[in-house]
Every structure is written in structure tokens, then in C-alpha cells.
Design an enzyme around this catalytic site. Structure first.
Site, short mmCIF file in Angstrom:
data_model
loop_
_atom_site.label_atom_id
_atom_site.label_comp_id
_atom_site.label_asym_id
_atom_site.label_seq_id
_atom_site.Cartn_x
_atom_site.Cartn_y
_atom_site.Cartn_z
N LYS A 1 -1.46 -1.23 -4.19
CA LYS A 1 -2.47 -0.18 -4.23
C LYS A 1 -1.72 1.13 -4.15
O LYS A 1 -1.04 1.42 -3.17
CB LYS A 1 -3.47 -0.25 -3.09
CG LYS A 1 -4.49 0.90 -3.23
CD LYS A 1 -5.43 1.05 -2.09
CE LYS A 1 -6.34 2.25 -2.37
NZ LYS A 1 -7.09 2.67 -1.21
N TYR B 1 0.84 -1.19 0.00
CA TYR B 1 0.00 0.00 0.00
C TYR B 1 0.88 1.24 0.00
O TYR B 1 1.49 1.59 1.01
CB TYR B 1 -0.90 -0.03 1.23
CG TYR B 1 -2.05 0.94 1.24
CD1 TYR B 1 -2.33 1.79 0.19
CD2 TYR B 1 -2.89 0.99 2.35
CE1 TYR B 1 -3.41 2.67 0.23
CE2 TYR B 1 -3.97 1.86 2.40
CZ TYR B 1 -4.22 2.70 1.34
OH TYR B 1 -5.29 3.56 1.39
#
Length: 196
Positions: free
Chosen positions: A71, A41
């Protein structure tokens, strides 16, 4: 659990890539044979710790099959584009809707999106078809004038008619009435018309 969305450690700032590699390695080692499906992330606006592309490569080489994707919520298109080029064989999800359609056209796999909670059809078209929507891109700029989580919750409350959505957990604070009204007015200006 199929995937883990794993942000870098964020207490210490300005840590080097070797330190980040050591931290992720310790997490993966602790998971042992259960280590799989990790989505790294990248959200430096929150963690203040960006994920270098070289770190992603090192983790993939050291732990084959563990890192399933990234992400990217960094909001930096040059990083997103380089990520797609370097690691396009992974699942690349975009968190900044301004870059969603463009990333899909370059091989991205879609999004984990706050705005999908209240402009579902528009985000779906961007994520599935790579279709640009200038209204979405402009509304992201409106959202970013406020703390994002409370702002998204304001819009979900407005869409559902359920003001319980306005509640946030500390240390976040609910948006003031004036901010809610300004955000709603911006939404109405943009989405009262058909896509450009």
C-alpha cells in the site's frame, strides 16, 4: 485474517535498509508458517521511514510468498510508478487518490482510500476503470491542509449526518468548526458540478 498491513518501525528515523530488512525479517520469522499475505505499508509522512524498492525485492527473495503487496501512501508519483514497474506482479494499492486512476491504468489494483467513505462512486470509477476525476484530485489538496484522519471523519460525519464521526482518539484532535466549514465549502464547490 487474510492480510496484514504492516508499516515499518517508526520510532527510530534515518535507519538503513539493512536495519529495516532485519526488522521485517524478525517479524516474518516470528510469524513462522503463518507469515503470508503481508501488505507492506509505505506511508513516510507518518512513519518518516520510506520503503526502498530494493528492500521490497530483498524481502520477496528471502521470504517467498509472504509479501502479497504494497500500500503506497507516499504521495510521490515517481515512487509509485517505479513500484508498479518493479513489483507490478504484487497487489499494489494506492493511498493517495491523486495517483489512483493513473496507477490503475499502469497495472495497480486499486486503493485503500479514506475518500471512498464519502465520494464512493467517484473513487470506485477511478479504482475500477482508471478514470481520472479532477474533482477528487483537487479535494485531496483541500484535505491535506488539515490533519487527514480528522478531516476524513468530518466528511463522513457530514455525509451520514452523524456527528459522532467527528470524534478522534488522542493524540489526534477534532477539527475546529472553522476548518470543518471551509472543508465543506470546498467539497460543495467541487462536487456540486458534474465530473470534468
Amino acid at each position: 485474517v487474510r492480510h496484514i498491513l504492516l508499516a515499518p518501525p517508526s520510532y527510530f528515523k534515518n535507519v538503513g535498509e539493512d536495519g529495516l530488512f532485519g526488522w521485517f525479517s524478525a517479524v516474518f520469522a516470528a510469524l513462522g508458517p503463518l507469515a503470508r499475505g503481508v501488505l507492506l505499508y509505505n506511508i513516510p509522512s507518518v512513519t518518516m521511514v520510506p520503503l526502498p524498492l530494493s528492500l521490497i525485492g530483498r524481502l520477496r527473495a528471502a521470504f517467498p510468498g509472504v509479501v502479497a503487496g504494497v500500500k503506497d501512501s507516499g504521495g510521490d508519483w515517481s515512487y509509485s510508478e517505479a513500484l508498479l514497474r518493479a513489483h507490478g506482479d504484487l497487489v499494489i494499492l494506492i493511498g493517495d487518490e491523486r495517483h489512483l486512476a493513473r496507477s490503475v491504468r499502469q497495472g495497480g489494483h486499486g486503493a485503500i482510500s479514506g475518500m471512498a467513505n464519502f465520494v464512493t462512486g467517484e473513487i470506485r470509477a477511478m479504482a475500477e476503470d482508471g478514470r481520472d476525476d479532477a474533482r477528487v484530485e483537487r479535494f485531496v489538496l483541500e484535505l491535506l491542509k488539515y490533519p487527514v484522519i480528522p478531516a476524513v471523519k468530518v466528511m463522513v460525519a457530514r455525509k451520514t449526518g452523524d456527528e459522532r464521526w467527528l470524534a478522534v482518539r488522542p493524540p489526534l484532535e477534532p477539527m475546529a468548526s472553522q476548518g470543518r466549514q471551509q472543508l465543506a465549502a470546498a467539497y460543495d464547490r467541487l462536487f456540486a458540478t458534474e465530473p470534468a
